[in-house]
Scaffold this motif. Structure first.
Motif, mmCIF file in Angstrom:
data_model
loop_
_atom_site.group_PDB
_atom_site.id
_atom_site.type_symbol
_atom_site.label_atom_id
_atom_site.label_comp_id
_atom_site.label_asym_id
_atom_site.label_seq_id
_atom_site.Cartn_x
_atom_site.Cartn_y
_atom_site.Cartn_z
ATOM 1 N N GLU A 84 27.438 -20.031 -43.192
ATOM 2 C CA GLU A 84 28.309 -18.934 -42.824
ATOM 3 C C GLU A 84 28.993 -18.479 -44.113
ATOM 4 O O GLU A 84 29.454 -19.312 -44.898
ATOM 5 N N ILE A 85 29.024 -17.170 -44.357
ATOM 6 C CA ILE A 85 29.627 -16.675 -45.598
ATOM 7 C C ILE A 85 31.096 -16.340 -45.351
ATOM 8 O O ILE A 85 31.421 -15.553 -44.463
ATOM 9 N N THR A 86 31.957 -16.956 -46.156
ATOM 10 C CA THR A 86 33.400 -16.719 -46.021
ATOM 11 C C THR A 86 33.742 -15.343 -46.584
ATOM 12 O O THR A 86 33.352 -15.021 -47.702
ATOM 13 N N ARG A 87 34.455 -14.550 -45.796
ATOM 14 C CA ARG A 87 34.739 -13.180 -46.237
ATOM 15 C C ARG A 87 35.933 -13.111 -47.182
ATOM 16 O O ARG A 87 35.976 -12.296 -48.077
ATOM 17 N N HIS A 88 36.932 -13.945 -46.939
ATOM 18 C CA HIS A 88 38.138 -13.895 -47.760
ATOM 19 C C HIS A 88 38.180 -15.134 -48.650
ATOM 20 O O HIS A 88 38.427 -16.229 -48.178
ATOM 21 N N ASN A 89 37.869 -14.941 -49.914
ATOM 22 C CA ASN A 89 37.763 -16.072 -50.838
ATOM 23 C C ASN A 89 38.941 -16.139 -51.794
ATOM 24 O O ASN A 89 39.280 -15.150 -52.441
ATOM 25 N N VAL A 90 39.522 -17.327 -51.879
ATOM 26 C CA VAL A 90 40.628 -17.542 -52.804
ATOM 27 C C VAL A 90 40.210 -18.685 -53.732
ATOM 28 O O VAL A 90 39.620 -19.661 -53.288
ATOM 29 N N PHE A 91 40.479 -18.529 -55.010
ATOM 30 C CA PHE A 91 40.203 -19.633 -55.941
ATOM 31 C C PHE A 91 41.399 -20.579 -55.972
ATOM 32 O O PHE A 91 42.496 -20.204 -55.563
ATOM 33 N N ALA A 92 41.142 -21.800 -56.431
ATOM 34 C CA ALA A 92 42.215 -22.791 -56.479
ATOM 35 C C ALA A 92 42.186 -23.531 -57.812
ATOM 36 O O ALA A 92 41.163 -23.552 -58.498
ATOM 37 N N ARG A 93 43.305 -24.113 -58.145
ATOM 38 C CA ARG A 93 43.376 -24.935 -59.356
ATOM 39 C C ARG A 93 43.278 -26.407 -58.971
ATOM 40 O O ARG A 93 44.002 -26.858 -58.095
ATOM 41 N N LYS A 94 42.383 -27.100 -59.646
ATOM 42 C CA LYS A 94 42.247 -28.540 -59.451
ATOM 43 C C LYS A 94 42.800 -29.167 -60.723
ATOM 44 O O LYS A 94 42.213 -29.023 -61.798
ATOM 45 N N ASN A 95 43.937 -29.838 -60.598
ATOM 46 C CA ASN A 95 44.674 -30.272 -61.787
ATOM 47 C C ASN A 95 44.315 -31.684 -62.233
ATOM 48 O O ASN A 95 44.414 -32.632 -61.451
ATOM 49 N N TYR A 96 43.880 -31.809 -63.460
ATOM 50 C CA TYR A 96 43.709 -33.129 -64.069
ATOM 51 C C TYR A 96 43.591 -32.944 -65.573
ATOM 52 O O TYR A 96 43.345 -31.839 -66.054
ATOM 53 N N PHE A 97 43.816 -34.029 -66.291
ATOM 54 C CA PHE A 97 43.734 -33.943 -67.749
ATOM 55 C C PHE A 97 42.464 -34.580 -68.256
ATOM 56 O O PHE A 97 42.149 -35.717 -67.925
ATOM 57 N N ASP A 284 44.604 -37.499 -57.685
ATOM 58 C CA ASP A 284 45.539 -36.600 -57.047
ATOM 59 C C ASP A 284 45.433 -35.273 -57.791
ATOM 60 O O ASP A 284 46.059 -35.083 -58.822
ATOM 61 N N TYR A 285 44.597 -34.403 -57.272
ATOM 62 C CA TYR A 285 44.295 -33.174 -57.998
ATOM 63 C C TYR A 285 45.302 -32.059 -57.757
ATOM 64 O O TYR A 285 45.250 -31.029 -58.375
ATOM 65 N N ARG A 286 46.188 -32.258 -56.792
ATOM 66 C CA ARG A 286 47.229 -31.264 -56.497
ATOM 67 C C ARG A 286 46.676 -29.839 -56.491
ATOM 68 O O ARG A 286 47.088 -28.994 -57.275
ATOM 69 N N TYR A 287 45.695 -29.604 -55.650
ATOM 70 C CA TYR A 287 45.107 -28.268 -55.538
ATOM 71 C C TYR A 287 46.177 -27.257 -55.118
ATOM 72 O O TYR A 287 47.025 -27.563 -54.286
ATOM 73 N N PHE A 288 46.139 -26.095 -55.706
ATOM 74 C CA PHE A 288 46.939 -24.990 -55.164
ATOM 75 C C PHE A 288 46.242 -23.676 -55.506
ATOM 76 O O PHE A 288 45.428 -23.634 -56.421
ATOM 77 N N PRO A 289 46.547 -22.618 -54.741
ATOM 78 C CA PRO A 289 45.840 -21.353 -54.958
ATOM 79 C C PRO A 289 46.067 -20.823 -56.363
ATOM 80 O O PRO A 289 47.181 -20.893 -56.877
ATOM 81 N N GLU A 290 45.003 -20.318 -56.978
ATOM 82 C CA GLU A 290 45.055 -19.788 -58.344
ATOM 83 C C GLU A 290 45.766 -18.427 -58.325
ATOM 84 O O GLU A 290 45.238 -17.461 -57.775
ATOM 85 N N PRO A 291 46.981 -18.365 -58.900
ATOM 86 C CA PRO A 291 47.726 -17.102 -58.817
ATOM 87 C C PRO A 291 47.205 -16.010 -59.762
ATOM 88 O O PRO A 291 47.536 -14.849 -59.576
ATOM 89 N N SER B 12 55.190 -38.327 -63.424
ATOM 90 C CA SER B 12 55.185 -38.283 -64.890
ATOM 91 C C SER B 12 53.841 -38.756 -65.445
ATOM 92 O O SER B 12 53.356 -38.229 -66.441
ATOM 93 N N HIS B 13 53.238 -39.718 -64.741
ATOM 94 C CA HIS B 13 51.908 -40.142 -65.193
ATOM 95 C C HIS B 13 50.900 -39.004 -65.046
ATOM 96 O O HIS B 13 50.113 -38.728 -65.964
ATOM 97 N N LEU B 14 50.926 -38.321 -63.904
ATOM 98 C CA LEU B 14 49.987 -37.208 -63.683
ATOM 99 C C LEU B 14 50.207 -36.093 -64.706
ATOM 100 O O LEU B 14 49.275 -35.411 -65.104
ATOM 101 N N ALA B 15 51.473 -35.911 -65.122
ATOM 102 C CA ALA B 15 51.786 -34.858 -66.089
ATOM 103 C C ALA B 15 51.722 -35.364 -67.522
ATOM 104 O O ALA B 15 51.965 -34.620 -68.461
ATOM 105 N N ARG B 16 51.354 -36.628 -67.683
ATOM 106 C CA ARG B 16 51.283 -37.272 -68.994
ATOM 107 C C ARG B 16 52.613 -37.134 -69.744
ATOM 108 O O ARG B 16 52.654 -36.728 -70.910
ATOM 109 N N LEU B 17 53.710 -37.415 -69.037
ATOM 110 C CA LEU B 17 55.038 -37.396 -69.660
ATOM 111 C C LEU B 17 55.627 -38.801 -69.585
ATOM 112 O O LEU B 17 55.278 -39.573 -68.692
ATOM 113 N N GLU B 18 56.476 -39.119 -70.547
ATOM 114 C CA GLU B 18 57.110 -40.432 -70.536
ATOM 115 C C GLU B 18 58.626 -40.289 -70.529
ATOM 116 O O GLU B 18 59.160 -39.442 -71.231
ATOM 117 N N PHE B 19 59.285 -41.085 -69.711
ATOM 118 C CA PHE B 19 60.750 -41.066 -69.660
ATOM 119 C C PHE B 19 61.291 -42.477 -69.868
ATOM 120 O O PHE B 19 60.716 -43.432 -69.352
#
Lengths: 494, 95
Positions: A84-97, A284-291, B12-19
């Motif tokens: 099924e093709i999604t009509r309303h697509n939003v991108f998201a940020r997957k946070n990691y270093f 813990d990628y803390r996804y949120f919509p890409e503004p 702080s670990h996820l943000a790579r910050l140290e306190f």
């Protein structure tokens, strides 16, 4: 061969109590000219850090912009898999270093992937067909490349690949054996190549696969704890990694140990997997919509235009070749392996109705020419129409198969200006299939071998081969064997 | 909403910050205050309201698949904390 392992292998009696459960995540690099959010080129193999822009490097104040072709390619894959093709697509940020992720997040899709559901039909080596359900397909960007060299104190980073568009194809845990996983990957590769959205090369990394593997007692309702296996760079290695994980997990369960949900890396040299220890207890990628990106809305019109541009798919062609052309499944499989070969065969069948002969020609002489010359079918010198003409000439008895395959076909590969008929005439290869012109030859052969004729008539039927040889000799190889046999038998039996 | 020290450690670990202990304690208080302030939004009934993902009502701001301006190799590497002729260099990452 690897040295024989000391470890005792599990008996079939034990392993057969367990069921393997696998889901695959396939990343496919899309064949776009530019990156997903920036205009950098995507060509492979350029000097490091030459295909970069301020957007790719995540410089402050830069704004990404979606490449519309990426959306189109993702839709194509979804349509090919019945999603099924999604009509309303939003991108998201997957946070990691990670050093190869310049922005500190990957731009991807989270809650509303562009394709939902769908399935991939697979065929196992024994011919069994099965459907593997898909969870989703979403669009995202690739990361850069980290290079860890033993002799270097640092990790080196090349951002050429950062921002190259990917689709991630996620299957349901429907796969029950390494053969099924292999067949699934073969099918995905075939699909992306037919759609011309990815070149499907696992060895070069344009297609990558992670496997989620778990085991459970047969008949159990609950899934076991899953382990994610990474770093397999070929279809074969995906199968090996899955086989190893199955053994490893069954062994743990058998001795009452717990399976740890973790990420493991496959070592192609030993065929085993090892834990990739990460400091983070859980991702813990803390996804949120890409503004920074506006939503992508797929209109009815856009979807219809993509549907209209869909090429024939390998499954459709396979069934057409079997049902309409009456080919064996094996032939249909070989012919639909690549779209270009399938299309050449299709064209051939527009010009001849000897479908099986056409299939033999493509699978045999045509493919071996391409392999020998390392050429693509688009470079094949003989147009389908001419090959069809040759096939029809054999069918009509105008030339023998051996003359066609050993003399005319090689000439056609060299000489594209003359038709097979012209070549056959020039080389004096047209068979005498006219009874009127063959009759005198047959009669003279019989007259010259009166003794043998008598032997034949007294029961030595095997002599027919000798008479045939004589007719061939006298006709300089041009007698149509079918007609000659008919005439010989008629005259000898009377 | 109360933020405890474990949460501060995790974030702080996820943000790579140290306190140090003192800063962590201050951060705990600040974050609690910030979250309390934002929590006021919970008073609004949002039943049936789609989440807002962008401030603009624009959709389909896309571009054609054409290549364009690149950063030169030199300009791209200019802000790298460490580099060599070809690559960005970062502290060794072992997998």
């Amino acid at each position: 061969m690897a040295p024989k392992m000391e470890k005792e292998m599990l008996s079939a009696e034990i392993t057969s109590k367990y069921e393997l459960v696998v889901g695959l995540e396939v990343h496919a690099q899309l064949l776009t000219k530019s990156k997903i959010f920036a205009t950098d080129t995507t060509e492979f193999g350029k000097m490091p850090n030459t295909q970069i822009s301020v957007i790719t490097l995540g410089h402050p104040g830069t704004l990404p912009k979606v490449n519309s072709r990426v959306v189109e390619y993702a839709m194509k894959m979804g349509l090919a898999c019945g999603c099924e093709i999604t009509r309303h697509n939003v991108f998201a940020r997957k946070n990691y270093f990670y050093p190869d992720l310049p922005k500190g997040f990957q731009t991807t899709q989270d809650k509303n992937p562009i394709c939902v559901g769908g399935f991939v039909p697979i065929t196992l080596p024994d011919g069994t067909e099965k459907s593997i359900a898909l969870t989703r397909i979403h669009m995202e960007e690739d990361a850069g490349k980290s290079i860890h060299l033993a002799e270097e104190p640092d990790t080196l980073v090349d951002f050429n690949r950062a921002g190259v568009p990917l689709i991630e194809i996620v299957s349901e845990p429907d796969i029950r054996s390494s053969e099924e996983a292999y067949a699934y990957l073969v099918e995905i590769k075939k699909l992306v190549r037919y759609l011309e959205i990815c070149d499907g090369n696992m060895e070069e990394g344009s297609m990558r696969c992670d496997a989620n593997v778990s085991v459970r007692l047969r008949g159990a309702k609950e899934y076991g704890k899953k382990v994610e296996v990474k770093n397999m760079n070929s279809f074969r290695n995906v199968a090996r990694a899955i086989e190893h994980e199955f053994e490893r997990q069954v062994e743990l369960v058998e001795v009452g140990k717990e399976i740890v949900s973790e990420t493991r890396t496959f070592d192609a040299n030993t065929g085993t997997t090892a834990s990739m220890r990460t400091k983070e207890d859980l991702n813990d990628y803390r996804y949120f919509p890409e503004p920074d990106l506006s939503p992508v809305v797929i209109s009815e019109e856009w979807l219809e235009s993509v549907k209209a541009s869909m090429p024939p798919l390998p499954r459709e062609l396979y069934h057409k070749f079997v049902d309409k052309y009456g080919l064996p499944g094996y032939d249909a499989g070989v012919l639909t392996d690549s779209k270009e070969i399938a299309m050449y065969f299709e064209e051939l069948c527009h010009h001849t109705s000897s479908f099986k002969a056409a299939s033999n020609w493509v699978m045999g002489p045509v493919k071996s020419y391409l392999n020998e010359h390392n050429e693509h079918i688009s470079d094949f010198p003989i147009p389908a129409k001419s090959l069809a003409e040759l096939i029809d000439m054999i069918d009509a008895g105008k030339v023998s198969f051996s003359a066609a395959s050993q003399k005319i076909y090689p000439e056609m590969l060299q000489d594209t200006t003359h038709s097979p008929l012209q070549i056959a005439q020039a080389q004096n290869l047209i068979q005498e299939s006219d009874e009127g012109s063959l009759l005198p030859i047959v009669e003279s052969v019989l007259a010259e071998n009166a003794a043998k004729v008598a032997e034949y008539r007294s029961g030595k039927k095997g002599l027919i081969g000798m008479f045939m040889g004589q007719v061939m000799k006298k006709s300089e190889g041009k007698a149509d064997p079918k007609v000659a046999t008919k005439l010989l038998t008629e005259l000898l039996e009377n | 909403m109360k933020i405890d020290l474990d949460t501060i450690k995790k974030i702080s670990h996820l943000a790579r910050l140290e306190f140090d202990a003192e800063s962590a304690d201050k951060m705990k208080k600040d974050m609690t205050q910030i979250l309390d302030w934002v929590e006021q939004l919970n008073e609004v009934d949002t039943t049936g309201v789609e989440p807002l993902t962008t401030m603009s009502s624009e959709v389909n701001v896309m571009r054609e698949d054409v290549t364009g301006e690149h950063l030169s190799h030199e300009a791209g590497l200019k802000n790298a904390p460490q580099r060599d002729a070809d690559y960005f260099r970062v502290p060794k990452v072992l997998e």
